[in-house]
Motif scaffolding. Structure first.
Motif, PDB file in Angstrom:
ATOM      1  N   ASP A  14      83.300 -94.213 -33.947  1.00  0.00           N
ATOM      2  CA  ASP A  14      82.267 -93.226 -33.603  1.00  0.00           C
ATOM      3  C   ASP A  14      81.967 -92.347 -34.819  1.00  0.00           C
ATOM      4  N   PRO A  15      81.642 -92.957 -35.965  1.00  0.00           N
ATOM      5  CA  PRO A  15      81.543 -92.192 -37.216  1.00  0.00           C
ATOM      6  C   PRO A  15      80.405 -91.186 -37.244  1.00  0.00           C
ATOM      7  N   GLY A  16      79.384 -91.381 -36.430  1.00  0.00           N
ATOM      8  CA  GLY A  16      78.259 -90.460 -36.426  1.00  0.00           C
ATOM      9  C   GLY A  16      78.410 -89.286 -35.486  1.00  0.00           C
ATOM     10  N   ASN A  17      79.570 -89.135 -34.877  1.00  0.00           N
ATOM     11  CA  ASN A  17      79.800 -88.089 -33.868  1.00  0.00           C
ATOM     12  C   ASN A  17      80.155 -86.782 -34.574  1.00  0.00           C
ATOM     13  N   GLN A  18      79.192 -85.867 -34.663  1.00  0.00           N
ATOM     14  CA  GLN A  18      79.447 -84.609 -35.373  1.00  0.00           C
ATOM     15  C   GLN A  18      80.448 -83.739 -34.633  1.00  0.00           C
ATOM     16  N   ALA A  19      80.424 -83.768 -33.311  1.00  0.00           N
ATOM     17  CA  ALA A  19      81.395 -82.983 -32.545  1.00  0.00           C
ATOM     18  C   ALA A  19      82.817 -83.437 -32.851  1.00  0.00           C
ATOM     19  N   LEU A  20      83.001 -84.738 -33.010  1.00  0.00           N
ATOM     20  CA  LEU A  20      84.309 -85.269 -33.372  1.00  0.00           C
ATOM     21  C   LEU A  20      84.722 -84.792 -34.759  1.00  0.00           C
ATOM     22  N   ARG A  21      83.811 -84.876 -35.708  1.00  0.00           N
ATOM     23  CA  ARG A  21      84.122 -84.421 -37.064  1.00  0.00           C
ATOM     24  C   ARG A  21      84.451 -82.925 -37.079  1.00  0.00           C
ATOM     25  N   ASP A  22      83.709 -82.153 -36.316  1.00  0.00           N
ATOM     26  CA  ASP A  22      83.964 -80.709 -36.258  1.00  0.00           C
ATOM     27  C   ASP A  22      85.330 -80.433 -35.641  1.00  0.00           C
ATOM     28  N   ARG A  23      85.676 -81.166 -34.599  1.00  0.00           N
ATOM     29  CA  ARG A  23      86.976 -80.952 -33.954  1.00  0.00           C
ATOM     30  C   ARG A  23      88.119 -81.260 -34.912  1.00  0.00           C
ATOM     31  N   LEU A  24      88.031 -82.371 -35.606  1.00  0.00           N
ATOM     32  CA  LEU A  24      89.103 -82.743 -36.523  1.00  0.00           C
ATOM     33  C   LEU A  24      89.195 -81.769 -37.695  1.00  0.00           C
ATOM     34  N   ALA A  25      88.045 -81.301 -38.172  1.00  0.00           N
ATOM     35  CA  ALA A  25      88.047 -80.332 -39.269  1.00  0.00           C
ATOM     36  C   ALA A  25      88.683 -79.018 -38.833  1.00  0.00           C
ATOM     37  N   ALA A  26      88.381 -78.583 -37.614  1.00  0.00           N
ATOM     38  CA  ALA A  26      88.940 -77.334 -37.106  1.00  0.00           C
ATOM     39  C   ALA A  26      90.452 -77.444 -36.930  1.00  0.00           C
ATOM     40  N   VAL A  27      90.915 -78.588 -36.450  1.00  0.00           N
ATOM     41  CA  VAL A  27      92.350 -78.804 -36.268  1.00  0.00           C
ATOM     42  C   VAL A  27      93.060 -78.773 -37.619  1.00  0.00           C
ATOM     43  N   GLN A  28      92.471 -79.438 -38.599  1.00  0.00           N
ATOM     44  CA  GLN A  28      93.081 -79.482 -39.926  1.00  0.00           C
ATOM     45  C   GLN A  28      93.092 -78.106 -40.580  1.00  0.00           C
ATOM     46  N   GLU A  29      92.009 -77.381 -40.432  1.00  0.00           N
ATOM     47  CA  GLU A  29      91.913 -76.065 -41.056  1.00  0.00           C
ATOM     48  C   GLU A  29      92.912 -75.091 -40.443  1.00  0.00           C
ATOM     49  N   ALA A  30      93.085 -75.163 -39.142  1.00  0.00           N
ATOM     50  CA  ALA A  30      93.968 -74.223 -38.453  1.00  0.00           C
ATOM     51  C   ALA A  30      95.415 -74.694 -38.417  1.00  0.00           C
ATOM     52  N   HIS A  31      95.664 -75.945 -38.871  1.00  0.00           N
ATOM     53  CA  HIS A  31      97.007 -76.531 -38.806  1.00  0.00           C
ATOM     54  C   HIS A  31      97.546 -76.461 -37.382  1.00  0.00           C
ATOM     55  N   GLN A  32      96.669 -76.788 -36.440  1.00  0.00           N
ATOM     56  CA  GLN A  32      97.015 -76.750 -35.031  1.00  0.00           C
ATOM     57  C   GLN A  32      96.929 -78.148 -34.433  1.00  0.00           C
ATOM     58  N   PRO A  33      97.685 -78.417 -33.368  1.00  0.00           N
ATOM     59  CA  PRO A  33      97.580 -79.714 -32.693  1.00  0.00           C
ATOM     60  C   PRO A  33      96.263 -79.852 -31.938  1.00  0.00           C
ATOM     61  N   CYS A  34      95.975 -81.065 -31.511  1.00  0.00           N
ATOM     62  CA  CYS A  34      94.734 -81.342 -30.779  1.00  0.00           C
ATOM     63  C   CYS A  34      94.793 -80.918 -29.316  1.00  0.00           C
ATOM     64  N   ALA A  35      95.976 -80.733 -28.787  1.00  0.00           N
ATOM     65  CA  ALA A  35      96.128 -80.451 -27.368  1.00  0.00           C
ATOM     66  C   ALA A  35      96.849 -79.121 -27.176  1.00  0.00           C
ATOM     67  N   PRO A  36      96.577 -78.460 -26.031  1.00  0.00           N
ATOM     68  CA  PRO A  36      95.589 -78.804 -25.005  1.00  0.00           C
ATOM     69  C   PRO A  36      94.147 -78.599 -25.493  1.00  0.00           C
ATOM     70  N   ALA A  37      93.223 -79.256 -24.803  1.00  0.00           N
ATOM     71  CA  ALA A  37      91.806 -79.125 -25.107  1.00  0.00           C
ATOM     72  C   ALA A  37      91.019 -79.239 -23.813  1.00  0.00           C
ATOM     73  N   THR A  38      89.836 -78.668 -23.788  1.00  0.00           N
ATOM     74  CA  THR A  38      89.036 -78.739 -22.569  1.00  0.00           C
ATOM     75  C   THR A  38      88.539 -80.151 -22.326  1.00  0.00           C
ATOM     76  N   LEU A  39      88.299 -80.446 -21.061  1.00  0.00           N
ATOM     77  CA  LEU A  39      87.733 -81.740 -20.711  1.00  0.00           C
ATOM     78  C   LEU A  39      86.361 -81.911 -21.360  1.00  0.00           C
ATOM     79  N   ALA A  40      85.577 -80.848 -21.440  1.00  0.00           N
ATOM     80  CA  ALA A  40      84.271 -80.935 -22.084  1.00  0.00           C
ATOM     81  C   ALA A  40      84.405 -81.426 -23.516  1.00  0.00           C
ATOM     82  N   LEU A  41      85.397 -80.913 -24.244  1.00  0.00           N
ATOM     83  CA  LEU A  41      85.603 -81.356 -25.621  1.00  0.00           C
ATOM     84  C   LEU A  41      86.055 -82.803 -25.659  1.00  0.00           C
TER      85      LEU A  41
END
Length: 248
Positions: free
Chosen positions: A183-210
Motif C-alpha cells: 500500500d505504498p501510496g497510502n499517506q495515512a500509513l506513511r504519516d502513522r509510521l513517521a509519527a511512531v518513529q518520531e515519538a519512539h512509541q509503539p503502534c498499539a493501542p490505536a483507534t479502529l479508525a486508524l
C-alpha cells in the motif's frame, strides 16, 4: 468516565493490559507475572480477575503465579477451556458478561487459533483483540482458515471507529514494512509510521479508525485492484495478503 487503561510490555514484544475502576482491577492476558505484579504493587491495586483471549503460552504463562499472589478469578472461553489454565468462569461468545461494572461483549475472533476471543468494553471504548486484529496487521493463521479470520476481522471492523484496539504484540516494524510494500501510496500509513518513529512509541493501542485507514488486512477493497483480484471475494483478497505477509 472510562476505565483507566495501563499497557504493560512483557516478554520480548507482548502486551498485557490492566483496567482499573471504582470496582477494582482486572488483567487482560498474562504473558509473564513479574511486570504485572510489580505494576499492581506500585499502584496499590488489588487484582480481582484475569481475562484470557487464547491459549498460547505467551498470553497465559503468568497466570499461575499471579493467581497464587492475588487470588484473582480466571475467565476464558469455554471452547478453549481444555488448553487454558484452570478457569473459574467459562464464557461463550455472545453471552452477557459484566466486568468492573461494565457490560462486556465477548467476540469470537477465531483464526490465529480456534476459540480465540476478544473483549469489547463499549462504555470505555476498548477492544482487547490480542492476536486477531493487531496494530497494522493480524495474527498468523496457526489453526483457523483465511475465511475464518476474515470473518473475525469483519466483526471487529464493525465496532465504533473510536474504539481503542488493544492488541497482543508490538510487531510495528515488520507489519509497517509489509503494509508499505502493498500500500505504498497510502499517506495515512506513511504519516502513522513517521509519527511512531518520531515519538519512539509503539503502534498499539490505536483507534479502529486508524487501523481501518492504515492496516492492509482491513483495506482489502482498496488493495484488490493492485493485486489483480478486482472480481475476487473479500475473503480471497485477504487470503492472498495473509500469504504474502507470511512470505515477507
Amino acid at each position: 468516565m472510562p476505565l483507566e487503561l495501563v499497557t504493560l510490555r512483557c516478554l520480548k514484544d507482548n502486551y498485557a493490559y490492566l483496567l482499573h475502576g471504582d470496582e477494582g482491577t482486572v488483567l487482560i492476558d498474562a504473558p509473564e507475572a513479574g511486570p504485572i505484579l510489580r505494576e499492581l504493587a506500585q499502584r496499590g491495586w488489588t487484582l480481582s480477575a484475569i481475562l484470557l483471549t487464547h491459549h498460547h503460552a505467551d498470553h497465559t504463562d503468568g497466570v499461575a503465579e499471579i493467581v497464587r499472589k492475588t487470588g484473582a478469578t480466571v475467565i476464558g472461553a469455554a471452547a478453549d477451556a481444555h488448553r487454558l489454565p484452570p478457569l473459574d468462569l467459562r464464557i461463550t461468545p455472545g453471552e452477557p458478561l459484566e466486568v468492573l461494572g461494565e457490560p462486556v461483549a465477548v467476540i469470537d475472533v477465531s483464526g490465529h487459533t480456534v476459540g480465540h476471543v476478544a473483549f469489547h468494553f463499549p462504555q470505555s471504548g476498548y477492544a482487547f483483540t490480542a492476536d486477531s486484529l493487531m496494530a497494522l496487521g493480524c495474527g498468523r493463521l496457526f489453526e483457523g482458515t483465511p475465511a475464518m479470520m476474515w470473518d473475525s476481522l469483519s466483526r471487529l471492523s464493525a465496532l465504533p471507529p473510536e474504539t481503542l484496539i488493544c492488541s497482543g504484540h508490538d510487531y510495528c516494524a515488520g507489519n509497517g514494512a509489509f503494509a508499505l510494500s502493498v500500500d505504498p501510496g497510502n499517506q495515512a500509513l506513511r504519516d502513522r509510521l513517521a509519527a511512531v518513529q518520531e515519538a519512539h512509541q509503539p503502534c498499539a493501542p490505536a483507534t479502529l479508525a486508524l487501523e481501518r485507514d492504515t492496516n492492509p488486512f482491513l483495506r482489502v477493497g482498496a488493495l484488490r485492484a493492485s493485486l489483480g483480484m478486482e472480481n475476487a471475494p473479500d475473503a480471497d483478497v485477504f487470503a492472498r495478503l495473509r500469504a504474502m505477509k507470511d512470505a515477507f
